[in-house]
Write a protein that holds these residues in place. Structure first.
Motif, PDB file in Angstrom:
ATOM      1  N   PHE A  29      17.424  44.946  31.253  1.00 45.65           N
ATOM      2  CA  PHE A  29      17.338  43.526  31.590  1.00 45.65           C
ATOM      3  C   PHE A  29      18.620  42.814  31.171  1.00 45.65           C
ATOM      4  N   ARG A  30      19.095  43.130  29.983  1.00 42.85           N
ATOM      5  CA  ARG A  30      20.331  42.509  29.492  1.00 42.85           C
ATOM      6  C   ARG A  30      21.523  42.897  30.357  1.00 42.85           C
ATOM      7  N   ALA A  31      21.568  44.146  30.788  1.00 45.99           N
ATOM      8  CA  ALA A  31      22.669  44.602  31.647  1.00 45.99           C
ATOM      9  C   ALA A  31      22.672  43.831  32.967  1.00 45.99           C
ATOM     10  N   ILE A  32      21.507  43.645  33.553  1.00 50.62           N
ATOM     11  CA  ILE A  32      21.411  42.899  34.809  1.00 50.62           C
ATOM     12  C   ILE A  32      21.765  41.437  34.581  1.00 50.62           C
ATOM     13  N   GLU A  33      21.315  40.902  33.470  1.00 53.67           N
ATOM     14  CA  GLU A  33      21.624  39.510  33.150  1.00 53.67           C
ATOM     15  C   GLU A  33      23.129  39.305  32.968  1.00 53.67           C
ATOM     16  N   GLU A  34      23.777  40.234  32.261  1.00 49.02           N
ATOM     17  CA  GLU A  34      25.228  40.149  32.078  1.00 49.02           C
ATOM     18  C   GLU A  34      25.956  40.265  33.413  1.00 49.02           C
ATOM     19  N   PHE A  35      25.492  41.170  34.265  1.00 51.15           N
ATOM     20  CA  PHE A  35      26.090  41.336  35.590  1.00 51.15           C
ATOM     21  C   PHE A  35      25.943  40.051  36.401  1.00 51.15           C
ATOM     22  N   SER A  36      24.782  39.442  36.329  1.00 50.29           N
ATOM     23  CA  SER A  36      24.534  38.199  37.060  1.00 50.29           C
ATOM     24  C   SER A  36      25.407  37.067  36.525  1.00 50.29           C
ATOM     25  N   ASP A  37      25.554  37.001  35.204  1.00 52.98           N
ATOM     26  CA  ASP A  37      26.382  35.960  34.595  1.00 52.98           C
ATOM     27  C   ASP A  37      27.856  36.153  34.904  1.00 52.98           C
ATOM     28  N   ALA A  38      28.272  37.411  35.100  1.00 48.29           N
ATOM     29  CA  ALA A  38      29.679  37.696  35.386  1.00 48.29           C
ATOM     30  C   ALA A  38      30.046  37.281  36.795  1.00 48.29           C
ATOM     31  N   GLY A  39      29.048  37.096  37.654  1.00 45.27           N
ATOM     32  CA  GLY A  39      29.306  36.709  39.038  1.00 45.27           C
ATOM     33  C   GLY A  39      29.734  35.255  39.137  1.00 45.27           C
ATOM     34  N   ASN A  40      29.972  34.822  40.332  1.00 40.66           N
ATOM     35  CA  ASN A  40      30.357  33.435  40.566  1.00 40.66           C
ATOM     36  C   ASN A  40      29.214  32.517  40.179  1.00 40.66           C
ATOM     37  N   VAL A  41      29.577  31.350  39.677  1.00 40.50           N
ATOM     38  CA  VAL A  41      28.579  30.379  39.262  1.00 40.50           C
ATOM     39  C   VAL A  41      27.765  29.907  40.472  1.00 40.50           C
ATOM     40  N   GLU A  93      33.369  46.140  39.410  1.00 44.02           N
ATOM     41  CA  GLU A  93      34.745  46.490  39.783  1.00 44.02           C
ATOM     42  C   GLU A  93      34.961  46.304  41.285  1.00 44.02           C
ATOM     43  N   TRP A  94      34.009  46.768  42.079  1.00 44.94           N
ATOM     44  CA  TRP A  94      34.091  46.618  43.523  1.00 44.94           C
ATOM     45  C   TRP A  94      34.159  45.135  43.892  1.00 44.94           C
ATOM     46  N   LYS A  95      33.292  44.352  43.248  1.00 44.93           N
ATOM     47  CA  LYS A  95      33.222  42.922  43.523  1.00 44.93           C
ATOM     48  C   LYS A  95      34.547  42.226  43.207  1.00 44.93           C
ATOM     49  N   GLU A  96      35.195  42.649  42.109  1.00 39.95           N
ATOM     50  CA  GLU A  96      36.453  42.024  41.700  1.00 39.95           C
ATOM     51  C   GLU A  96      37.630  42.486  42.556  1.00 39.95           C
ATOM     52  N   LYS A  97      37.657  43.761  42.911  1.00 39.91           N
ATOM     53  CA  LYS A  97      38.797  44.312  43.653  1.00 39.91           C
ATOM     54  C   LYS A  97      38.720  44.027  45.154  1.00 39.91           C
ATOM     55  N   PHE A  98      37.516  44.094  45.708  1.00 44.71           N
ATOM     56  CA  PHE A  98      37.337  43.946  47.154  1.00 44.71           C
ATOM     57  C   PHE A  98      36.188  42.973  47.448  1.00 44.71           C
ATOM     58  N   PRO A  99      36.358  41.705  47.143  1.00 49.95           N
ATOM     59  CA  PRO A  99      35.257  40.742  47.292  1.00 49.95           C
ATOM     60  C   PRO A  99      34.726  40.620  48.718  1.00 49.95           C
ATOM     61  N   ARG A 159      23.765  50.042  33.177  1.00 47.71           N
ATOM     62  CA  ARG A 159      24.979  49.313  32.789  1.00 47.71           C
ATOM     63  C   ARG A 159      26.215  49.914  33.476  1.00 47.71           C
ATOM     64  N   LYS A 160      26.307  51.238  33.493  1.00 50.40           N
ATOM     65  CA  LYS A 160      27.461  51.899  34.121  1.00 50.40           C
ATOM     66  C   LYS A 160      27.463  51.688  35.637  1.00 50.40           C
ATOM     67  N   ILE A 161      26.309  51.725  36.243  1.00 53.27           N
ATOM     68  CA  ILE A 161      26.213  51.478  37.684  1.00 53.27           C
ATOM     69  C   ILE A 161      26.665  50.056  38.001  1.00 53.27           C
ATOM     70  N   LEU A 162      26.191  49.106  37.227  1.00 47.57           N
ATOM     71  CA  LEU A 162      26.558  47.717  37.465  1.00 47.57           C
ATOM     72  C   LEU A 162      28.042  47.472  37.226  1.00 47.57           C
ATOM     73  N   LEU A 163      28.647  48.209  36.288  1.00 48.92           N
ATOM     74  CA  LEU A 163      30.093  48.083  36.056  1.00 48.92           C
ATOM     75  C   LEU A 163      30.876  48.516  37.294  1.00 48.92           C
ATOM     76  N   LYS A 164      30.419  49.581  37.942  1.00 48.86           N
ATOM     77  CA  LYS A 164      31.073  50.037  39.169  1.00 48.86           C
ATOM     78  C   LYS A 164      30.975  48.970  40.267  1.00 48.86           C
ATOM     79  N   PHE A 165      29.817  48.355  40.386  1.00 53.65           N
ATOM     80  CA  PHE A 165      29.669  47.292  41.375  1.00 53.65           C
ATOM     81  C   PHE A 165      30.508  46.072  41.003  1.00 53.65           C
TER      82      PHE A 165
END
Length: 143
Positions: A127-139, A78-84, A70-76
């Motif tokens: 699995f939930r962390a990856i799913e949340e990360f995937s859902d947070a991405g662009n549709v 942040e990267w995705k949001e700040k520097f797409p 979960r923490k690793i995905l949060l860092k990614f």
């Protein structure tokens, strides 16, 4: 060819040996060659316990930010949001499975889908962390 006659004779001999020894827990249709002795079961359990103990120690010297999915995905995220643009150019969506693979494998070491009370993959925290990360991405992005 006597090989076809050999198999029934072996089965008959093993059944007679079980009947004489009083073993009543054999299930007809199962090969007695596949049955484990108590010694083998004990050795397997000891080996399994050692593997599980070793797996708990794998990440004990790693900073929590780098061994928690979960923490690793949060860092990614942040990267995705700040520097797409940079995130996209680095092909991170292709790198994440290889990056997370060792972390997930450690968590799956003790998972046994054949046990009566096993946890479904979809219910596991990783699995939930990856799913949340995937859902947070662009549709438009593929999960």
């Amino acid at each position: 060819d006597n090989s076809s006659e050999f198999i029934p004779k072996c089965r008959t001999c093993r059944r007679q040996a079980r009947e004489q020894s009083g073993e009543g827990d054999h299930h007809e249709g199962l090969s007695s060659d596949e049955e484990l002795t108590p010694t083998e079961v004990g050795e397997f359990q000891k080996s399994k316990d050692n593997v599980l103990e070793d797996s708990r120690k794998i990440f004990e010297d790693v900073h929590a930010d780098f061994c928690d999915i979960r923490k690793i995905l949060l860092k990614f995220q942040e990267w995705k949001e700040k520097f797409p643009d940079s995130y996209c150019d680095a092909y991170i969506s292709f790198c994440l499975p290889k990056l997370l693979n060792p972390l997930i494998r450690v968590q799956l070491i003790s998972w046994n889908p054949l046990e009566q009370n096993f946890t479904e993959l979809e219910e596991m925290p990783w699995f939930r962390a990856i799913e949340e990360f995937s859902d947070a991405g662009n549709v438009s992005e593929s999960k």
